[in-house]
Design a protein around this motif. Sequence first.
Motif, PDB file in Angstrom:
ATOM      1  N   LEU A 106       0.856  -1.168  -0.040  1.00 38.85           N
ATOM      2  CA  LEU A 106      -0.190   0.018   0.093  1.00 38.85           C
ATOM      3  C   LEU A 106       0.997   1.150  -0.016  1.00 38.85           C
ATOM      4  CD1 LEU A 106      -2.879  -0.943   2.636  1.00 38.85           C
ATOM      5  CD2 LEU A 106      -3.071  -0.731  -0.106  1.00 38.85           C
ATOM      6  N   SER A 144       1.763   6.197   0.803  1.00 39.34           N
ATOM      7  CA  SER A 144       0.374   7.291   0.291  1.00 39.34           C
ATOM      8  C   SER A 144      -0.311   6.655  -1.162  1.00 39.34           C
ATOM      9  CB  SER A 144       0.716   8.747   0.246  1.00 39.34           C
ATOM     10  OG  SER A 144      -0.421   9.521  -0.263  1.00 39.34           O
ATOM     11  N   GLN A 145      -1.664   7.141  -1.305  1.00 37.33           N
ATOM     12  CA  GLN A 145      -2.305   6.624  -2.483  1.00 37.33           C
ATOM     13  C   GLN A 145      -2.345   8.002  -3.104  1.00 37.33           C
ATOM     14  OE1 GLN A 145      -3.468   4.290   0.427  1.00 37.33           O
ATOM     15  NE2 GLN A 145      -1.890   3.035  -0.668  1.00 37.33           N
ATOM     16  N   VAL A 179      -2.127  -8.120   0.229  1.00 38.73           N
ATOM     17  CA  VAL A 179      -2.068  -6.599   0.526  1.00 38.73           C
ATOM     18  C   VAL A 179      -1.106  -6.427   1.826  1.00 38.73           C
ATOM     19  CG1 VAL A 179      -2.795  -4.324   0.401  1.00 38.73           C
ATOM     20  CG2 VAL A 179      -3.958  -6.004  -1.007  1.00 38.73           C
ATOM     21  N   ASP A 225       0.375  -3.414   4.063  1.00 43.95           N
ATOM     22  CA  ASP A 225      -0.017  -2.101   4.630  1.00 43.95           C
ATOM     23  C   ASP A 225       1.417  -1.438   4.921  1.00 43.95           C
ATOM     24  OD1 ASP A 225      -0.975   0.362   4.978  1.00 43.95           O
ATOM     25  OD2 ASP A 225      -2.180  -0.328   6.928  1.00 43.95           O
ATOM     26  N   HIS A 226       2.329  -1.778   3.894  1.00 46.32           N
ATOM     27  CA  HIS A 226       3.680  -1.119   4.359  1.00 46.32           C
ATOM     28  C   HIS A 226       4.470  -0.899   3.005  1.00 46.32           C
ATOM     29  CE1 HIS A 226       7.069  -0.410   6.856  1.00 46.32           C
ATOM     30  NE2 HIS A 226       6.621  -1.259   8.076  1.00 46.32           N
ATOM     31  N   PRO A 277       4.063  -7.242   9.274  1.00 48.47           N
ATOM     32  CA  PRO A 277       3.046  -7.125   8.096  1.00 48.47           C
ATOM     33  C   PRO A 277       2.642  -8.488   7.357  1.00 48.47           C
ATOM     34  CG  PRO A 277       4.816  -5.324   8.121  1.00 48.47           C
ATOM     35  CD  PRO A 277       5.199  -6.586   9.121  1.00 48.47           C
ATOM     36  N   GLU A 292       0.529 -10.833   9.478  1.00 51.94           N
ATOM     37  CA  GLU A 292      -1.159 -10.648   9.426  1.00 51.94           C
ATOM     38  C   GLU A 292      -1.678 -11.102   8.268  1.00 51.94           C
ATOM     39  OE1 GLU A 292      -1.606  -6.205   9.429  1.00 51.94           O
ATOM     40  OE2 GLU A 292      -0.272  -6.022  10.935  1.00 51.94           O
ATOM     41  N   ALA A 334      -0.806  -3.755  14.593  1.00 52.32           N
ATOM     42  CA  ALA A 334      -0.418  -2.716  13.655  1.00 52.32           C
ATOM     43  C   ALA A 334      -0.874  -1.301  14.510  1.00 52.32           C
ATOM     44  CB  ALA A 334      -1.325  -3.164  12.430  1.00 52.32           C
ATOM     45  N   SER A 343      -0.646   2.734  13.391  1.00 52.42           N
ATOM     46  CA  SER A 343      -0.668   3.873  12.225  1.00 52.42           C
ATOM     47  C   SER A 343       0.809   4.235  11.889  1.00 52.42           C
ATOM     48  CB  SER A 343      -1.887   4.626  12.144  1.00 52.42           C
ATOM     49  OG  SER A 343      -1.484   5.447  13.463  1.00 52.42           O
ATOM     50  N   LYS A 377       4.633   2.931   9.996  1.00 52.70           N
ATOM     51  CA  LYS A 377       5.497   3.060   8.831  1.00 52.70           C
ATOM     52  C   LYS A 377       6.421   4.202   8.971  1.00 52.70           C
ATOM     53  CE  LYS A 377       1.767   2.821   6.092  1.00 52.70           C
ATOM     54  NZ  LYS A 377       0.651   2.729   5.121  1.00 52.70           N
TER      55      LYS A 377
END
Length: 311
Positions: free
Chosen positions: A13, A16-17, A172, A174-175, A182, A185, A263, A265, A268
């Motif tokens: 991920l 940022s998207q 997926v 999240d890192h 990660p 999970e 996890a 937030s 990262k």
Amino acid sequence: MQNQSFITEFVFLGLSQNPTVQKIIFIVFLLVYIATIGGNMVIVVTILYSPALLGSPMYFFLAFLSFLDACFSSAFAPKMIVDLLYERKTISYKGCMIQLFAEHFFGGAEVIVLTSMAYDRYVAICKPLHYSSIMNWRLCGILVGVAWTGGFLHSIIQILFTFQLPFCGPNVIDHFLCDLYPLLELACTDTHIFGLFVVANSGFICIIIFTMLLVSYGVILFSLRTHNAEGRRKALSTCGSHIAVVVLFFVPCIFTYARPPSAFSFDKMVAIFYTMLSPLLNPLIYTFRNMEMKNAMRKVWKRLVVVSDEK
């Protein structure tokens, strides 16, 4: 060994998207990575081409540390920077395992080098008359060998346990890099025991070594009472740099690994600190107040300028 099932690749991920934010991060991280490699390799080259520095165990270990920092950062920074140009950020299962191995291999070796540097300063300040007989080149070679071996054993244990995990569902992460928590999970099995193993193999080791290093530097600083003002100033400057690097390296690692797998937030953000900023800051910290390194850099630079002019 369990089958890794259906997963052949993982999707990051990232940080940022948002495409605009990604472009800004790309420029910043590219500059940081270039500065990291440049800064660390300048230290390595300066020490290698300065016989006076290379003959000192402290600078020998510093060159080794800078080399490890450059390798550690290169284990994931180029992939992470390139990924910022793409909307879909993928890594193969094999690539993920290689990244995981490299991170813990170079990180594990760095822990041992930092410990060796603390021991070197302890002998230099607390046992100055025996320094040359204790910190001989045979011991330095052994410590470098222990660093490579320790890093390899630490990393291979992590990889062998990760290979046991079956990945059959979501892929997926999240890192922005492959790391133990990660991946836990995503595993299609109960990972409670493995999580405790990570805490023991990475977290507690970091806490124990960090505590030992702080105690050793405490002993060093306490022993400085018997030194003259000039000796105290020089020793404090050197030890201050070492302590700063130790804190920068160990505190994020302890936060990341010395807790149950869950996890946060800001995980990262912490990862950015120890993967990008710590290797960048190390060369700055070691050279900022070190006149010997500054003078050696000037001499090497002048030598290179003369050689290039002759051509």
